[in-house]
Scaffold this motif. Structure first.
Motif, mmCIF file in Angstrom:
data_model
loop_
_atom_site.group_PDB
_atom_site.id
_atom_site.type_symbol
_atom_site.label_atom_id
_atom_site.label_comp_id
_atom_site.label_asym_id
_atom_site.label_seq_id
_atom_site.Cartn_x
_atom_site.Cartn_y
_atom_site.Cartn_z
ATOM 1 N N LEU A 96 22.738 36.372 -5.362
ATOM 2 C CA LEU A 96 23.325 35.084 -4.984
ATOM 3 C C LEU A 96 24.816 35.056 -5.314
ATOM 4 N N ASN A 97 25.201 35.599 -6.470
ATOM 5 C CA ASN A 97 26.619 35.698 -6.823
ATOM 6 C C ASN A 97 27.378 36.532 -5.797
ATOM 7 N N VAL A 98 26.722 37.594 -5.293
ATOM 8 C CA VAL A 98 27.343 38.440 -4.262
ATOM 9 C C VAL A 98 27.503 37.652 -2.976
ATOM 10 N N LEU A 99 26.457 36.953 -2.578
ATOM 11 C CA LEU A 99 26.496 36.173 -1.340
ATOM 12 C C LEU A 99 27.563 35.088 -1.399
ATOM 13 N N LEU A 105 28.441 44.093 -4.238
ATOM 14 C CA LEU A 105 27.323 44.994 -4.494
ATOM 15 C C LEU A 105 27.747 46.114 -5.441
ATOM 16 N N VAL A 106 29.009 46.552 -5.326
ATOM 17 C CA VAL A 106 29.532 47.618 -6.181
ATOM 18 C C VAL A 106 30.853 47.165 -6.800
ATOM 19 N N GLY A 107 31.001 47.410 -8.084
ATOM 20 C CA GLY A 107 32.239 47.064 -8.783
ATOM 21 C C GLY A 107 32.021 47.147 -10.278
ATOM 22 N N PRO A 108 33.030 46.928 -11.070
ATOM 23 C CA PRO A 108 32.870 46.907 -12.533
ATOM 24 C C PRO A 108 31.904 45.797 -12.935
ATOM 25 N N ARG A 109 31.069 46.043 -13.912
ATOM 26 C CA ARG A 109 30.151 45.010 -14.358
ATOM 27 C C ARG A 109 30.924 43.821 -14.922
#
Length: 209
Positions: A96-99, A105-109
Motif C-alpha cells: 500500500l505504501n508503494v501504491l 518495490l526496490v530501494g533502501p529500507r
C-alpha cells in the motif's frame, strides 16, 4: 534507457507491481491478518513514522509481530512473531505504501526519522531514492550485514538507479527470504539501533583482533 527508467519507468513498475501484488496476494494478506488477530490481538497493523524520499516522513505499515507491554524486542517477540518476520509476511502491507508513492518495490529500507541526523554526508545519499520493499542490501544479507556496509550499498544504489539492478535486487531478496537467512543481526532479536559511535568502536575492535 537508465534515465528513462529512473525518471518514470520505475514508478510505472511500482504501481503495476504493487497493484497486481495486492490483488494476487489478497487471500494471503487476509489469512495473515487473521493470524495476527488470533495470536496477538488488536491492532493488526503496526504503524511507525519512517524517513521517505528526501528524508520526508511517512507512515510505514506492517503486520504486528510483537506483543504490547514493557521489555525489549527479544522479550516482546513471540514465536509466532519470529515466524512472521522470518517469512517477511509482516512486510506485505507496505504494498500500500508503494501504491501511494511513499515507497518503491526496490530501494533502501525505510529507517526511523531519528537516523537522518546520524548519517554521514555519504550515507545520507540513500535518502535520494524512494525507500523500498526489496533492495541491494537485503539481497546481500538482510539484517546480518553491519550498518556501515548496508548504508554504503544504499548510497551507491541511490546514485545509479537501473532496471537491471532492481531486477537483481528483487531476485536476490527473494532468495534470501526463502533461505531464511538474515532475519536478525548476530546476537540480536531483530536489528540493533544505528549508532555511529558504536559502529566505529566495533570496527576498531575487529582491526585489533
Amino acid at each position: 534507457m537508465a534515465d528513462w527508467y529512473a525518471r518514470w519507468g520505475k514508478r510505472v513498475l511500482d504501481v503495476a507491481g504493487a497493484g497486481l501484488g495486492l490483488l494476487l496476494l489478497s487471500p494471503l494478506l487476509g489469512g495473515t491478518a487473521l493470524a495476527v488477530l488470533l495470536c496477538l490481538g488488536r491492532p493488526i497493523l503496526f504503524r511507525q513514522e519512517r524517513a521517505g524520499h528526501g528524508g520526508v516522513p511517512f507512515t510505514l505499515l506492517k503486520f504486528r509481530s510483537m506483543r504490547d507491554g514493557p521489555g525489549d524486542d527479544a522479550e516482546r517477540l513471540t514465536p509466532f512473531g519470529r515466524r512472521l518476520r522470518a517469512s517477511a509476511l509482516d512486510e506485505l502491507p507496505q504494498l500500500l505504501n508503494v501504491l501511494w508513492g511513499e515507497m518503491s518495490l526496490v530501494g533502501p529500507r525505510p529507517l526511523p526519522m531519528a537516523y537522518n541526523a546520524r548519517y554521514t554526508q555519504r550515507q545520507a545519499r540513500r535518502l535520494m531514492a524512494r525507500p523500498g520493499l526489496a533492495g541491494v542490501a537485503q539481497a546481500a544479507g538482510r539484517n546480518a550485514l553491519p550498518w556501515t556496509e548496508r548504508l554504503e550499498m544504499d548510497a551507491r544504489y541511490a546514485e545509479a538507479i537501473r532496471l537491471r539492478t532492481d531486477l537483481h535486487a528483487i531476485a536476490g531478496t527473494a532468495l534470501i527470504l526463502l533461505s531464511g537467512r538474515g532475519v536478525s543481526a548476530p546476537g540480536h532479536a531483530t536489528m540493533p539501533r544505528f549508532d555511529p559511535a558504536m559502529d566505529t568502536a566495533s570496527k576498531e575492535s575487529s582491526r585489533i583482533l
